[in-house]
Design a protein around this motif. Structure first.
Motif, PDB file in Angstrom:
ATOM      1  N   ASP A  37      -5.941   3.279  -4.446  1.00 49.35           N
ATOM      2  CA  ASP A  37      -6.843   2.468  -3.633  1.00 49.35           C
ATOM      3  C   ASP A  37      -8.247   3.065  -3.665  1.00 49.35           C
ATOM      4  OD1 ASP A  37      -6.822   4.681  -1.917  1.00 49.35           O
ATOM      5  OD2 ASP A  37      -5.374   3.783  -0.558  1.00 49.35           O
ATOM      6  N   VAL A  93      -6.656  -3.197  -6.197  1.00 50.44           N
ATOM      7  CA  VAL A  93      -6.298  -1.809  -6.472  1.00 50.44           C
ATOM      8  C   VAL A  93      -7.417  -1.153  -7.280  1.00 50.44           C
ATOM      9  CG1 VAL A  93      -3.828  -2.334  -6.464  1.00 50.44           C
ATOM     10  CG2 VAL A  93      -5.087  -2.341  -8.641  1.00 50.44           C
ATOM     11  N   HIS A 116       0.818  -1.209   0.000  1.00 54.76           N
ATOM     12  CA  HIS A 116       0.000   0.000   0.000  1.00 54.76           C
ATOM     13  C   HIS A 116       0.857   1.267   0.000  1.00 54.76           C
ATOM     14  CE1 HIS A 116      -2.750   3.106   1.668  1.00 54.76           C
ATOM     15  NE2 HIS A 116      -3.644   2.479   0.918  1.00 54.76           N
ATOM     16  N   TYR A 139      -3.462  -5.015  -3.487  1.00 57.85           N
ATOM     17  CA  TYR A 139      -2.470  -4.404  -2.613  1.00 57.85           C
ATOM     18  C   TYR A 139      -2.668  -4.919  -1.191  1.00 57.85           C
ATOM     19  CZ  TYR A 139      -6.067  -1.131  -0.876  1.00 57.85           C
ATOM     20  OH  TYR A 139      -7.189  -0.584  -0.321  1.00 57.85           O
TER      21      TYR A 139
END
Length: 430
Positions: free
Chosen positions: A291, A379, A247, A368
């Motif tokens: 994200d 993602v 991340h 992720y």
């Protein structure tokens, strides 16, 4: 690709979102296939359990010398084995049918997308610049005297057929300068990472971003099986195909200048004059991998990056949000930038900036690892032209044209042209 669990949980919401695109409800068909698939899987598992139980009991019967019971159980094992295989085969067929159905369904619009059928229902959200007033009748790019020596459609047709162009001299240099200017702006001021990628990709990469299986006719495939990219969205987005990324590395912001190839299968008879719609063209493409929490904010940022290019070039434009019926297959929301073309006396699309959510990531299995641990998440992806180089060339030429056939060029390009400021009526930079 859609999350089957979300469809099971709220089929009405799924159909309502598709209705924004003007599509008929499809959740009932999806859930029917899903139910058939799951029931076959459950039945196969039950048959497998019975087979295992019978096999164990057969061993015990043989051990105590009960030949009749052993024979019965051996036949039962064989029957259950065949039943399991048949049920697994049926489950696989239902699974494939479900996958094919889901692959052909476009992404779901976000709630703010306006309803509508086509471009007439798109909503303007921003406008910049004032179209120039001419003291003569402006012409289209290919009719400008200074452009004609450097824009050769006849030779291109001899080489490759219709919808190709050969650029030479000053016009070719202006196009190259535009691409260089865009890249430098995005790298230095917008924080994008310059990336160079292949133009030939494997079929699974086209599946990953949604060009396949539904839109194969819009692209070109080689005899060896590679596909020519319609835009470097395909390669940039697929850099995380199959990956589990940290991340902390998000967002990943990339930009690439590439040749692009489209068959234009659905555009017969449209924009046949000039170089507005070509089979081969250049784009500077932006892609972000991020994200769920920052996806919509990233969309606004990316739109602003594209708008800045037009503003630095002094080209009047407007930004519209596409209605549900006009959005591309993989988008949840799209902003189109439309530049003013005085030769056509209208705004024309020069960039589409789209937020795709996790739609492409599910197709690519790109995830992720959340900070602090937890289950990996898909993602979110975004893409946008920053800009279409050929169309920007058209806009620069048409907006800068002069009565004598020369073209005044934007100040932002002067350093990239060795200090030259205009394209003369003779086609030479001066």
């Amino acid at each position: 690709m859609h999350d089957i669990r979300a469809i099971r949980d709220n089929p009405a919401a799924f159909d309502a979102a598709l209705a924004l695109r003007g599509l008929e409800p499809v959740s009932a068909q999806i859930l029917s296939l899903d139910s058939d698939r799951r029931s076959r899987i459950a039945s196969a598992e039950a048959a497998q359990a019975e087979q295992n139980k019978a096999s164990k009991e057969a061993g015990a019967a043989k051990g105590r010398g009960d030949e009749a019971e052993f024979e019965r159980l051996r036949n039962l094992v064989s029957a259950k084995k065949d039943e399991t295989a048949a049920l697994q085969g049926e489950a696989a067929r239902f699974d494939e049918a479900l996958r094919e159905l889901l692959l052909g369904i476009p992404n779901l619009p976000v709630d703010s997308v306006p309803p509508g059928k086509d471009e007439n229902d798109n909503v303007e959200i921003n406008r910049w610049g004032t179209p120039r007033s001419f003291d003569f009748t402006p012409v289209e790019h290919f009719e400008i005297a200074g452009v004609k020596p450097g824009m050769d459609f006849e030779t291109a047709a001899k080489l490759s057929g219709s919808r190709f162009v050969v650029l030479q001299g000053g016009v070719a240099r202006i196009q190259r300068a535009l691409a260089q200017f865009m890249l430098d702006l995005h790298i230095a001021e917008h924080g994008l990472t310059e990336t160079w990628t292949p133009v030939l990709v494997l079929p699974e990469m086209m599946h990953g971003t949604g060009q396949l299986p539904k839109f194969g006719e819009d692209s070109y495939q080689t005899r060896e099986g590679w596909w020519l990219i319609p835009t470097s969205e395909v390669t940039l987005t697929n850099t995380v195909n199959g990956d589990l990324v940290e991340h902390a590395t998000l967002p990943r912001r990339m930009v690439a200048h590439s040749q692009c190839f489209r068959s234009e299968a659905g555009s017969a008879g449209r924009d046949t004059a000039g170089m507005l719609r070509q089979h081969q063209f250049e784009k500077v493409e932006m892609v972000s991998i991020t994200d769920a929490e920052t996806g919509m904010a990233e969309h606004a940022r990316m739109t602003r990056c594209a708008e800045t290019v037009l503003e630095r070039l002094g080209l009047p434009y407007r930004t519209v949000v596409l209605c549900g019926g006009d959005m591309g297959f993989g988008a949840r929301i799209t902003h189109d930038l439309e530049v003013w073309l005085p030769g056509q006396d209208k705004f024309r699309e020069i960039s589409s900036v789209s937020y795709c959510g996790d739609f492409q990531a599910r197709r690519m299995n790109a995830r992720y690892r959340p900070e602090g641990g937890g289950k990996p998440e898909f993602v979110h992806t975004l893409n946008g032209s920053g800009l279409a180089v050929g169309r920007t060339l058209i806009a620069v030429l048409e907006n800068g044209q002069q009565a004598d056939g020369s073209v005044d060029l934007p100040e932002a390009l002067h350093p990239y042209l060795g200090g030259k400021t205009r394209l003369g009526a003779d086609g030479v930079l001066a």
